[in-house]
Design an enzyme around this catalytic site. Sequence first.
Site, PDB file in Angstrom:
ATOM      1  NE  ARG A  92      -2.718   1.281   3.648  1.00  0.00           N
ATOM      2  CZ  ARG A  92      -3.164   0.979   4.591  1.00  0.00           C
ATOM      3  NH1 ARG A  92      -4.690   0.748   4.551  1.00  0.00           N
ATOM      4  NH2 ARG A  92      -2.700   1.074   5.834  1.00  0.00           N
ATOM      5  CE  LYS A 191      -2.274   4.767   6.898  1.00  0.00           C
ATOM      6  NZ  LYS A 191      -3.455   5.326   7.307  1.00  0.00           N
ATOM      7  CD  GLU A 224     -11.608   6.768   5.658  1.00  0.00           C
ATOM      8  OE1 GLU A 224     -11.255   5.518   5.545  1.00  0.00           O
ATOM      9  OE2 GLU A 224     -10.869   7.705   5.378  1.00  0.00           O
TER      10      GLU A 224
END
Length: 332
Positions: A92, A191, A224
């Site tokens: 990721r 991220k 989220e």
Amino acid sequence: MKTSNAGGTVIDEPQTQGATAKAAVKPAVETRSGTSKSATKEATIYIDGEFYSEANAKISVFDHGLLYGDGVFEGIRFYNGRVFRLEEHLERLWDSARSICLEVPVSMHDMTEALLETIRQNDLRDGYIRLILTRGVGNLGLNPTQCKRPSIIIITATIALYPAEMYRKGLTVVTCATRRTNPAALNPAVKSLNYLNNVMARIEANLAGADEALMLNDQGNVAECTADNVFIIKHGQIFTPPLTAGALRGITRAVAFEIAAELGVKITETNITRHDVFIADECFLTGTAAEVIPVIKADGRVIGSGKPGPISTRMIARFREITRATGTPIYS
């Protein structure tokens, strides 16, 4: 929406070591030490191939990670001498870096070795890793081509995102006014070091006296929480927002899918509204730092019985079993 009921399991203490519980509205608790050996030892931090004491671990004020939040990161947990889902976290990180045209200056193998050695240098067996990749040193201009080489920083600590009792009793959440970043602006799949969107939502949760904040997308559906993926349970089935709703591709989220399949509980990705959360039988959140934690109240509405439900409880118990028994070994 539909779901099925399942038998319960008693929730034990969360897997944290050496961390101090804080008030509900101040959940992030990080400490340097996790063992008696390192209780008085200053943390050792990795920066660009070298190890530094905590006092001497410094970066340039011209690093674009500091100036512009230009970089990416991963939060990774390790339990019982093993790093949990390390390959998935590194993949990721590489994906996030590729998305913002940031080249990782080392191989994945070398990154793995650097990360494991940082844990060894700190003599820890349980804890949290913050792996940071910045654009590197440049000038005061925005243009990333001024940054000649990215920087890698690896920090280890023990962490308890929430007090132990919350894993037994559950969290309260509020819906915040701050919307989740639109993927057309900055895709939540990246991220990024720029977490101001999440920070603003976290501030709203603090001001409301809640433990977490539900973040909606531009369509008004649940995306989220500030640092967690959201799951609800209705009539024995689990539902969670799709990644297209603005949810991060959470590593613990993926583990929840595996556990649900193992327990024979159907799980579906679908758009979820605040109303769906209010009328759910159960709700739980997942995240690397938070692990798996139940939610018992949203915007003042009691969810289900007001206590962690049987499916959430089983998910939590199974997650703890998996983290204790699997992962990349740190010590040979």
